[in-house]
Scaffold this motif. Sequence first.
Motif, PDB file in Angstrom:
ATOM      1  N   HIS A   7      -0.168 -55.608 131.528  1.00  0.00           N
ATOM      2  CA  HIS A   7       0.594 -56.847 131.756  1.00  0.00           C
ATOM      3  C   HIS A   7       1.071 -57.390 130.410  1.00  0.00           C
ATOM      4  CE1 HIS A   7       0.898 -60.756 134.334  1.00  0.00           C
ATOM      5  NE2 HIS A   7       2.057 -60.374 133.831  1.00  0.00           N
TER       6      HIS A   7
ATOM      7  N   GLU B 127       9.738 -52.678 132.059  1.00  0.00           N
ATOM      8  CA  GLU B 127       9.344 -52.427 133.453  1.00  0.00           C
ATOM      9  C   GLU B 127       9.497 -50.958 133.839  1.00  0.00           C
ATOM     10  OE1 GLU B 127       9.662 -56.554 135.980  1.00  0.00           O
ATOM     11  OE2 GLU B 127      11.506 -55.398 135.675  1.00  0.00           O
TER      12      GLU B 127
ATOM     13  N   SER C 106      12.780 -56.929 129.319  1.00  0.00           N
ATOM     14  CA  SER C 106      12.164 -56.756 130.638  1.00  0.00           C
ATOM     15  C   SER C 106      12.699 -55.508 131.346  1.00  0.00           C
ATOM     16  CB  SER C 106      12.388 -57.999 131.502  1.00  0.00           C
ATOM     17  OG  SER C 106      13.764 -58.238 131.702  1.00  0.00           O
ATOM     18  N   THR C 107      14.012 -55.257 131.239  1.00  0.00           N
ATOM     19  CA  THR C 107      14.580 -54.074 131.894  1.00  0.00           C
ATOM     20  C   THR C 107      14.235 -52.792 131.148  1.00  0.00           C
ATOM     21  OG1 THR C 107      16.689 -54.404 130.721  1.00  0.00           O
ATOM     22  CG2 THR C 107      16.489 -55.342 132.934  1.00  0.00           C
TER      23      THR C 107
ATOM     24  N   ARG D 217       3.878 -54.191 133.541  1.00  0.00           N
ATOM     25  CA  ARG D 217       4.139 -55.387 134.356  1.00  0.00           C
ATOM     26  C   ARG D 217       4.585 -56.495 133.415  1.00  0.00           C
ATOM     27  NH1 ARG D 217      -0.484 -57.518 136.684  1.00  0.00           N
ATOM     28  NH2 ARG D 217      -1.777 -56.367 135.206  1.00  0.00           N
ATOM     29  N   ILE D 218       5.596 -57.247 133.810  1.00  0.00           N
ATOM     30  CA  ILE D 218       6.245 -58.180 132.902  1.00  0.00           C
ATOM     31  C   ILE D 218       6.170 -59.619 133.427  1.00  0.00           C
ATOM     32  CG2 ILE D 218       8.439 -58.809 131.819  1.00  0.00           C
ATOM     33  CD1 ILE D 218       7.161 -56.231 130.779  1.00  0.00           C
TER      34      ILE D 218
END
Length: 250
Positions: free
Chosen positions: A27, A46, A42-43, A51-52
């Motif tokens: 995480h 992930e 994030s892109t 996990r973001i």
Amino acid sequence: MSPRQTASPTDGTAGTRPALARGAGQHVLIVAHEPDLAELLSTTLEPAGYRISLSATGAEALAGIAKRRFDLVVFDADVPDTGNFDRERRPGLPYRPPVLLLTECTSLDRLVPELGPGERDYVTKPFRVAEVLARIQVLLRGARPGPPRGNPLHLGDLVLDDTVCRARRGTRALDLTPAEYRLLRHLLVNAHRVLSKEQIGRHIWGEHRGDNAIEQLVSRLRRKVDRDAPALIHTRRGFGYWLGRPDIGS
């Protein structure tokens, strides 16, 4: 130029696409005020197996860390309330996750040492996606052996202090880049032990970049550290490099 334009998944060598480092469901909290940067990270993370969660400010990040345990924080140094984040985060936090700092600075003495005594690392902007993923993996697997951070490391008159990310030789301060600092710490933790070029490259950058890159980095560090006698950084031809007093041996 936006982060999306400057980040690249390759090492810049034509026709070469090295495998990117991947996570295993850890995480990660991304602290980024700029929407494009937050989206890029994030892109990227992930699909790489992380996990973001997202925070746009230091205050939001503090609230999130107080409520749940994150495996790592990716922290953009341009977040506007970085100062408040430092002052407020010290008391009462149940856990200090490792921090990967994204910064435009090139000298460690300007890189937010207030983020605390936990594990931390730095990637300078504009960054490559491959380097961010590699540094995250190094932090998560705890690749920095040796005494807990916060305890100065020393050998003779060479002293490295992680609490302020600075090193000195006698009374002379050493102006080190992030890569030089990581190399000096790695050599100092493994004093009188020969480290191969591949071992050094994977520790410094999370990947082996070739002998020439290692030789240039060691040469730059040697010029700064060994301006004063006796020389502490030594070459074992065909094997690698070691740090220590020659009279003790390798």
